[in-house]
Scaffold this motif. Structure first.
Motif: not given
Lengths: 611, 321
Positions: A372-382, A429-432, A454-465
């Motif tokens: 429901x808001x913009x959520x960052x996801x860190x870079x994961x080069x690894x 990748x999905x968020x970017x 892009x808007x949809x991707x911006x607000x996505x956060x991982x819920x469960x892994x």
């Protein structure tokens, strides 16, 4: 000679006492407050111990804390057994710090490849109780197996698996043989759907049953920890299996939580069944091809119990009990000619001409949600070596990994970590998304609205892994009958049929086998539509261990033979069938094979009465 | 298929192979077609003439058939008119519409471009769920749809198969899939074998369809793999991991020609993980093979991961005793 023995004994006591006063070993999984860290016991057989995992999906988890006693004041070298799970030209993904009484030790941890002892720093400690804190820095699967403090600057801790095992026992003052012994009529190891069904079925027949399971909840692949829905039919055991199975929600759904509760409540109704949750079996003793006991260890406290019984059921999935006891087993894909398991429609994908290790892979399910808001996801080069350019926001059963070079048991941690890379990289990748002009097909099928996407991707956060591997296939113990594709294809009639199924024979292959540019963590299914088929009781007990049943994916079958009955209502049928067979064994003081040879009618009548 | 070649023949053949593969089976490349056989299995009411197509060099390149096929039982859809193309191993390639005969959906609505694209994708998917379905599972008869142009009703498409069919053309999709991927494949293969030659084999080995490559590979005896190593190595290079692994397993190692051992190992950097793994298994399988191949692997050791390095080390230790 006797004097020499006494001298040796005294020397050992002296060294042991000395080291214990000048050194402290703390198993991370025994931390009193685990904060946001989780206990991961999946890879004990490979790396030596359950460990704490900072499974924060990219957000650092809360600190884990515990207390330790220092007997002698002094300058202590502090070592932590940990692992950089993706070494490379980037900051290690799972970094963390160790604090003692709130003071951070100088070195960041989780930096070196493979499981190893990393030096955290030196610290002057006074006598008394100290507070240890594990402080996660990344939320990306940092891991801590143990912490060791020693005043001996030159002390070398072992890395070799066997040496480490002995060293741990010595430091902790624990024998690998449990002091506590318990006796049951039947010991079931593995509390997935098959093991739970076995426990219920045997308990209903009046047996005193121990159900050993290495997780806090029952259900295995169906549990809320892995979240695969149950498929298949109920066969003769609808009443029992309805106590354990799941709704047909999407794989990965949080609805699995309510089925956990149902399952646990139903198993607990049986007062003659004792669930030993969070106990992981680590040994089985056998004499004259007969198991005498199974040893299990509590995954946090380390408490050990020896389980003695006349009968055992291996529902571990990986066939550990059979393996330890010396049962015959198979692993890998047989050649198509070995049991004539050819299906022309899919040829080599279905069954290879040359045997190999490309078994059906393990899955890690995952999903995201709209915050429901913009959520960052860190870079994961690894993660990018694995994910490459693949972009996704959730993962169903197709997220699966198998490789000819990796064993689903010995390399399970590598496989799980590969899936972590696939998930985090694909989600990044999905968020970017790479904004590009739609190609001709997309333009025709439907316009791609990059801004909305892009808007949809911006607000996505991982819920469960999930951090637990959902395995499909590994060791398969060999029974008196080896179940193959032909038994399914030909609907072979067995006089001792106890499990019944109508679903398609469903075998998977990795999609990159046909196109190397496709992700190596995705699979596709091939379905052979068979007429109703059944599985004989003789596939559910060991050929060479006289008191061992098996129920679950480790039953006696070929790789393709497993394709149909590997789903959980079907494996649940196996569990219920052997639970009832165990009661016949008890009644006649008989072996599983004797039930087939001498008591089959009574056994089948008992199954028939289950409805 | 052991055919001895003379040098001039090889040169000509290689030229032809360069100009031929399944991918070149386009309308432009076909210069002639003639009736091969009539395909009339029991499940289809009408027989269809299957033609074999040849290129300017008179080499067969594939098959085609113009079909006029009824597809539904409820009179709501028109017959399907299409030109279907298969390769020499009977693998469906594509369809073309015939002039004045567009495909139609429920209620005689014409296919739009997206429908044609989707139909092509479905027909190309040999693993489609349509393989498993019976015709009566295609329609949910509890939901009735009324046609406006014909006085009739039909059922709705069940949600579970919507992705596997062109909506509104469920029967057409189903019947076409089973036609182009069904027993016609076996009939085509039988016909191809009747006229099988080394030039056809070479053409198939360089196909982009793994099943077509496999068709040709399965008709080679073990000695052929070394004898025809040039084209086999080319097939490996361009093939899928599955094909590469199949070929590697078929090689009789070591090759008699030492240079060919070297050439095989030189492909290693181009291979994917699976075929690398299979190749390493092969070259660590016996003392004789290890002695020949491990030294050849020296330039490529940096490409190995830890497991692969350990595999070579273990083999080296085992066989050096």
């Amino acid at each position: 000679m006797y004097k020499l023995f006494l001298f040796s004994l005294m020397t050992i006591f002296y060294i042991s006492g000395y080291t214990q006063k000048n050194a402290v070993l703390i198993e991370a999984e025994s931390f009193a407050n685990k904060g946001g860290w989780v206990v991961d016991p999946q890879f004990v057989e490979q790396m030596g111990s359950p460990y704490l995992l900072a499974h924060g999906m990219g957000i650092p988890v809360k600190d884990a804390t515990t207390e330790m006693k220092v007997e002698r004041p002094g300058l202590y070298m502090v070592w932590v057994r940990t692992k950089n799970w993706v070494p490379g030209k980037w900051d290690a993904p799972g970094r963390f710090n160790l604090l003692i009484d709130g003071k951070k030790l100088e070195r960041t941890l989780g930096l070196n490849p493979d499981w190893n002892w990393e030096f955290a720093g030196k610290v002057q400690l006074s006598k008394g109780t100290k507070k240890l804190t594990l402080h996660d820095l990344t939320g990306f699967e940092g891991r801590c197996d143990a912490i060791y403090l020693t005043t001996d600057e030159s002390e070398k801790m072992p890395d070799d698996k066997d040496a480490l095992k002995n060293w741990r026992s010595q430091k902790l003052g624990m024998s690998i043989i449990p002091k506590k012994t318990v006796q049951y009529d039947l010991v079931v190891v593995g509390g997935g759907i098959a093991g739970s069904a076995a426990a219920i079925a045997a308990a209903e027949q009046g047996m005193k049953v121990a159900l050993i399971h290495d997780r806090p909840v029952l259900g295995g692949n169906a549990s809320s920890e892995i979240r695969v829905h149950t498929l298949g039919i109920y066969g003769k055991f609808e009443r029992i299996l309805k106590m354990l199975d799941t709704e047909h929600y999407p794989n990965g759904s949080a609805e699995a939580l309510k089925d956990d509760q149902k399952r646990m409540a139903n198993v607990e109704k049986y007062k003659n069944t004792s669930p030993f949750l969070n106990f992981r079996a680590y040994a089985a003793s056998a004499e004259n091809q007969k198991i005498t006991s199974v040893d299990a260890r509590q995954t946090s406290t380390g408490e050990m119990i020896r389980f003695i019984a006349p009968l055992f059921i291996d529902s571990t999935g990986d066939g550990w009990i059979g393996y330890w006891a010396g049962a015959e087993y198979n692993y890998g894909r047989e050649s198509s000619s070995q049991y004539n398991e050819v299906w022309d429609a899919h040829g080599l994908l279905w069954s290879p001409e040359t045997p190999d290790n490309m078994v059906m892979g393990s899955s890690v399910l995952w999903g995201s949600e709209n915050a429901g808001k913009k959520v960052q996801f860190p870079e994961v080069p690894w993660a990018m070596d694995v994910a490459k350019k693949y972009a996704e926001k959730n993962g169903e059963w197709q997220w699966e990994y198998s490789s000819n070079d990796l064993n689903q048991i010995d390399d399970a941690e590598t496989i799980r970590d590969h899936m972590f890379q696939a998930i985090y990289g694909s989600f990044y990748n999905y968020k970017h998304p790479i904004t590009k002009k739609p190609n001709a097909d997309q333009a025709v099928i439907g316009s791609v609205d990059n801004i909305k996407q892009q808007q949809r991707a911006d607000s996505l956060q991982l819920k469960w892994v999930s951090y637990l591997l959902g395995k499909r296939e590994s060791r398969r113990l060999v029974g008196d009958y080896l179940y193959t594709f032909n038994d399914e294809k030909d609907s072979k009639q067995f006089e001792d049929a106890v499990v019944f199924e109508t679903r398609e024979v469903d075998v998977h292959y990795q999609v990159n086998l046909l196109d190397q540019d496709k992700p190596n963590f995705l699979s596709e299914a091939m379905f052979y539509k068979a007429k109703p088929y059944s599985i004989p009781y003789r596939s559910l007990y060991s050929k060479n261990i006289s008191n061992l049943f098996m129920a679950g994916r480790n039953f006696s079958c070929t790789h393709v033979g497993l394709g149909g009955p590997r789903v959980m209502r079907t494996t649940g049928q196996m569990g219920a069938a052997v639970g009832i067979a165990a009661s016949v064994c008890k009644k006649y003081n008989a072996t599983p094979r004797d039930v087939y040879q001498s008591h089959l009618k009574e056994y089948l009548d008992l199954i028939e009465s289950q409805k | 298929m052991q055919i001895l070649r003379q040098k001039w023949y090889v040169i000509i053949l290689l030229f032809l192979v360069h100009s031929l593969n399944a991918a070149t089976f386009s309308s432009d490349s076909v210069t002639a077609s003639k009736k091969a056989f009539v395909f009339k299995p029991d499940e289809f009411a009408v027989g269809n003439i299957i033609k074999i197509c040849s290129n300017a060099h008179l080499l067969p390149v594939g098959y085609e058939s113009e079909i006029n096929m009824p597809v539904c039982d409820d009179k709501l859809c028109a017959n399907v008119f299409l030109k279907i193309k298969w390769d020499l191993a009977g693998n469906f390639l594509r369809f073309d519409t015939l002039a004045g005969k567009p495909l139609t959906k429920f209620d005689h609505k014409r296919f739009v471009d997206a429908d044609y694209i989707k139909l092509g994708q479905i027909l190309n998917d040999r693993n489609s769920i349509l393989r498993l379905l019976e015709k009566d599972e295609l329609i949910d008869k509890s939901i009735k749809l009324k046609a406006t142009t014909v006085d009739a009703v039909t059922g709705a498409t069940p949600a579970t198969i919507k992705n596997a069919v062109v909506e509104g053309a469920v029967y057409s999709t189903y019947v076409l899939w089973h036609f182009v991927n069904g027993s016609v494949r076996d009939s085509i293969r039988t016909f191809t074998l009747r006229n099988y030659s080394e030039s056809i084999s070479d053409q198939m080995l360089l196909s982009h369809n793994y099943e077509t490559q496999l068709f040709a590979l399965k008709r080679m005896i073990p000695n052929d793999y070394e004898l025809h190593s040039e084209i086999i190595f080319r097939a490996m290079r361009q093939g899928s991991p599955l094909i590469r692994a199949y070929i590697i397993n078929k090689f009789q190692l070591p090759f008699q020609d030492k240079l060919k051992n070297q050439e095989l190992v030189s492909i290693f950097p181009e291979l994917d993980g699976y075929s690398r793994s299979v190749l390493l298994d092969r070259i660590t399988a016996s003392k004789e093979i290890v002695a020949i191949f491990l030294p050849l692997m020296t330039p490529y050791l940096t490409l190995l991961d830890q497991k692969q390095t350990n595999k070579l080390k273990a083999a080296s230790q085992t066989y050096s005793k």
